[in-house]
Structures are given as structure tokens and as C-alpha cells.
Design a protein around this motif. Structure first.
Motif, PDB file in Angstrom:
ATOM      1  N   ARG A   1       0.119  -0.795   0.051  1.00 49.84           N
ATOM      2  CA  ARG A   1       0.148  -0.023  -0.113  1.00 49.84           C
ATOM      3  C   ARG A   1       0.828   1.794  -0.239  1.00 49.84           C
ATOM      4  NH1 ARG A   1      -4.628  -2.644  -1.606  1.00 49.84           N
ATOM      5  NH2 ARG A   1      -5.067  -3.820  -0.062  1.00 49.84           N
ATOM      6  N   ARG A   2       2.020   1.696   0.042  1.00 46.16           N
ATOM      7  CA  ARG A   2       2.943   2.448  -0.445  1.00 46.16           C
ATOM      8  C   ARG A   2       2.968   3.225  -1.760  1.00 46.16           C
ATOM      9  NH1 ARG A   2       8.507  -0.842  -0.001  1.00 46.16           N
ATOM     10  NH2 ARG A   2       7.406  -1.805  -2.098  1.00 46.16           N
ATOM     11  N   ASN A   3       3.071   4.282  -1.832  1.00 51.93           N
ATOM     12  CA  ASN A   3       2.893   5.499  -2.279  1.00 51.93           C
ATOM     13  C   ASN A   3       4.603   5.293  -2.941  1.00 51.93           C
ATOM     14  OD1 ASN A   3       1.943   7.399  -3.623  1.00 51.93           O
ATOM     15  ND2 ASN A   3       3.665   9.284  -2.212  1.00 51.93           N
ATOM     16  N   VAL A   4       4.298   4.133  -4.111  1.00 52.50           N
ATOM     17  CA  VAL A   4       5.666   4.158  -4.594  1.00 52.50           C
ATOM     18  C   VAL A   4       4.409   3.480  -6.829  1.00 52.50           C
ATOM     19  CG1 VAL A   4       7.297   2.913  -3.237  1.00 52.50           C
ATOM     20  CG2 VAL A   4       5.138   1.408  -4.757  1.00 52.50           C
ATOM     21  N   VAL A   5       5.416   4.011  -7.309  1.00 53.60           N
ATOM     22  CA  VAL A   5       5.194   3.483  -8.236  1.00 53.60           C
ATOM     23  C   VAL A   5       4.555   2.161  -9.078  1.00 53.60           C
ATOM     24  CG1 VAL A   5       6.232   5.329  -9.568  1.00 53.60           C
ATOM     25  CG2 VAL A   5       7.155   3.532  -9.382  1.00 53.60           C
ATOM     26  N   ASP A   6       3.903   1.926  -9.943  1.00 57.96           N
ATOM     27  CA  ASP A   6       4.146   0.585  -9.791  1.00 57.96           C
ATOM     28  C   ASP A   6       4.891  -0.416 -10.315  1.00 57.96           C
ATOM     29  OD1 ASP A   6       1.267   0.578  -9.589  1.00 57.96           O
ATOM     30  OD2 ASP A   6       0.194   1.320 -11.796  1.00 57.96           O
ATOM     31  N   ALA A   7       5.925  -0.036 -11.343  1.00 53.65           N
ATOM     32  CA  ALA A   7       7.464  -0.820 -11.076  1.00 53.65           C
ATOM     33  C   ALA A   7       8.232  -1.734  -9.707  1.00 53.65           C
ATOM     34  CB  ALA A   7       8.314  -0.115 -12.056  1.00 53.65           C
ATOM     35  N   TYR A   8       7.904  -0.727  -8.948  1.00 49.37           N
ATOM     36  CA  TYR A   8       7.983  -0.934  -8.043  1.00 49.37           C
ATOM     37  C   TYR A   8       7.469  -1.337  -6.237  1.00 49.37           C
ATOM     38  CZ  TYR A   8      12.182   1.950  -8.814  1.00 49.37           C
ATOM     39  OH  TYR A   8      13.567   2.719  -9.222  1.00 49.37           O
ATOM     40  N   ARG A   9       6.494  -1.912  -6.825  1.00 43.18           N
ATOM     41  CA  ARG A   9       5.242  -2.914  -6.316  1.00 43.18           C
ATOM     42  C   ARG A   9       5.676  -3.684  -5.573  1.00 43.18           C
ATOM     43  NH1 ARG A   9       1.979   0.529  -3.822  1.00 43.18           N
ATOM     44  NH2 ARG A   9       0.715   1.660  -5.724  1.00 43.18           N
TER      45      ARG A   9
END
Length: 219
Positions: free
Chosen positions: A47-55
Motif C-alpha cells: 500500500r506504499r506510495n510508489v510507482v507500479d514498477a516498484y510494487r
């Protein structure tokens, strides 16, 4: 309120359980065999505020990937009066992949505006302008003062080299005389309304975007 590093919650304010992704589909048997992935995030969701590439990636893996492609510009901010904009400037620096953020003056700053992005962004402290100027000189990086002062060139036509430090002052007083003297160039943001200046964090985002418009390769 002044926060120590790491004081923010894992999920920033405004990011709820409906944001991001849930557990990795298929359970543990389907987890990717890649050391960049965090097993706890794979199990619980990210649920972090990161771009999808870093999920699902670990924080260390994200920082390492960013380090491999950070841009050549640095951002510096004077912090004499505990400017509340610093957190937002750090957040923008992360968004535009700045090489590093430099805090000049007070070491402590309010991290809530950074929305946890300071965990992914390198931040360096300098005791005063003299220490910062000595670092920039030793690194061979020109300093550009961003302020609407005499001699400043409009940001859209100013000479902004690929390798540089964008130096911002505090909300209200702007850059100190010492900071202006340490800069080799001055840049201002063209405005069209009645006020003399714009918010410091907004100004920082504008200039960082202009740097990226000129020098960055689209991701």
C-alpha cells in the motif's frame, strides 16, 4: 512539530487500504524468485506510495535502482527558520530523481510533507552556507540561486547546466546574502499575477521540471 528520520507511518496520510495492491496472487507458491521482492509485502500487499514498477520491492532495492539512474542535478534548501516547505521540496526531488538534497542550516526539519519519500532520497546536511559552498566547489558543481532578485534570468531561457545545484531559499525572506554570493548564476520564475513570489515548494517543482524537460530521458 519536528520529526526524527523514520518517524512517519509506513502508510502516509491520505493513502488508505484501497490504494496499491493486495497480496501476490496465487499465494507463496507463486511468489517471484527475485531478491528485490519483500516477502512480507508479497504476503500482505503493498500500500506504499510508489510507482507500479516498484510494487512489492524492498526499500533497499528501490533505492539501489534509483541510484543507478538518478539525474545530475542536486537540490539545496536553506533551513534557518524551520521552513515547512522542505518536506514538499524533498518529495518533488524524489519525483524528479534528483541526485541529492542538501539541507543548509538547521539539521532538523519537518518530514511530514515528504510523505515518506525521504526514505528513498539521499539527504545531506551542511552546517552553514560556507560548508555547503565548500562541498559544491570541491565537487566542481555550479550553484544556481533560484530567487527573483536583481540579475536573475527567466527560468525558461536561463543557462541551466546538466550538472548543477538548484539552491532555494525560505518562504518569505528568500535566499540569504551569503547564499546568493555562493551562487554562480541566478534564476527566477516568470510570473503573471499580482504577487511578488510563489510558494517555495511550488517554485522548486517548477525549476526541477524545467531541468528534466531539458535534460531527462523519459522513463
Amino acid at each position: 512539530m519536528e520529526d526524527e528520520p523514520g518517524a512517519e507511518p509506513t502508510i502516509p496520510v491520505g493513502v488508505g487500504v484501497g490504494v496499491g495492491v493486495g497480496p501476490w496472487p496465487g499465494g507463496p507458491d507463486a511468489w517471484p524468485d527475485d531478491p528485490r521482492y519483500d516477502r512480507q509485502l508479497l504476503a500482505d500487499g503493498d500500500r506504499r506510495n510508489v510507482v507500479d514498477a516498484y510494487r512489492y520491492w524492498t526499500m533497499d532495492a528501490i533505492v539501489a535502482d534509483l541510484d543507478a539512474r538518478r539525474h545530475a542535478f542536486h537540490v539545496a534548501i536553506e533551513n534557518w527558520q524551520h521552513d515547512m516547505n522542505i518536506g514538499s521540496i524533498v518529495r518533488s526531488a524524489n519525483a524528479f530523481a534528483a541526485a541529492e538534497v542538501h539541507i543548509i542550516g538547521r539539521r532538523r526539519w519537518n518530514r511530514r510533507g515528504a510523505m515518506v519519500t525521504d526514505r528513498y532520497q539521499h539527504v545531506r546536511h551542511h552546517e552553514d552556507v560556507a560548508a555547503f559552498a565548500a562541498w559544491a566547489d570541491a565537487a566542481g558543481i555550479p550553484v544556481l540561486a533560484i530567487d527573483n532578485v536583481d540579475g536573475a534570468q527567466p527560468v525558461d531561457s536561463a543557462d541551466i547546466p546538466e550538472r548543477c545545484v538548484l539552491l532555494f531559499g525560505q518562504e518569505g525572506p528568500g535566499l540569504s546574502p551569503e547564499a546568493l554570493a555562493a551562487a554562480s548564476g541566478r534564476v527566477e520564475i516568470t510570473q503573471y499575477g499580482s504577487t511578488r513570489s510563489i510558494n517555495a515548494s511550488a517554485a522548486a517543482a517548477v525549476v526541477m521540471y524545467e531541468w528534466c524537460r531539458r535534460w531527462a530521458t523519459p522513463r
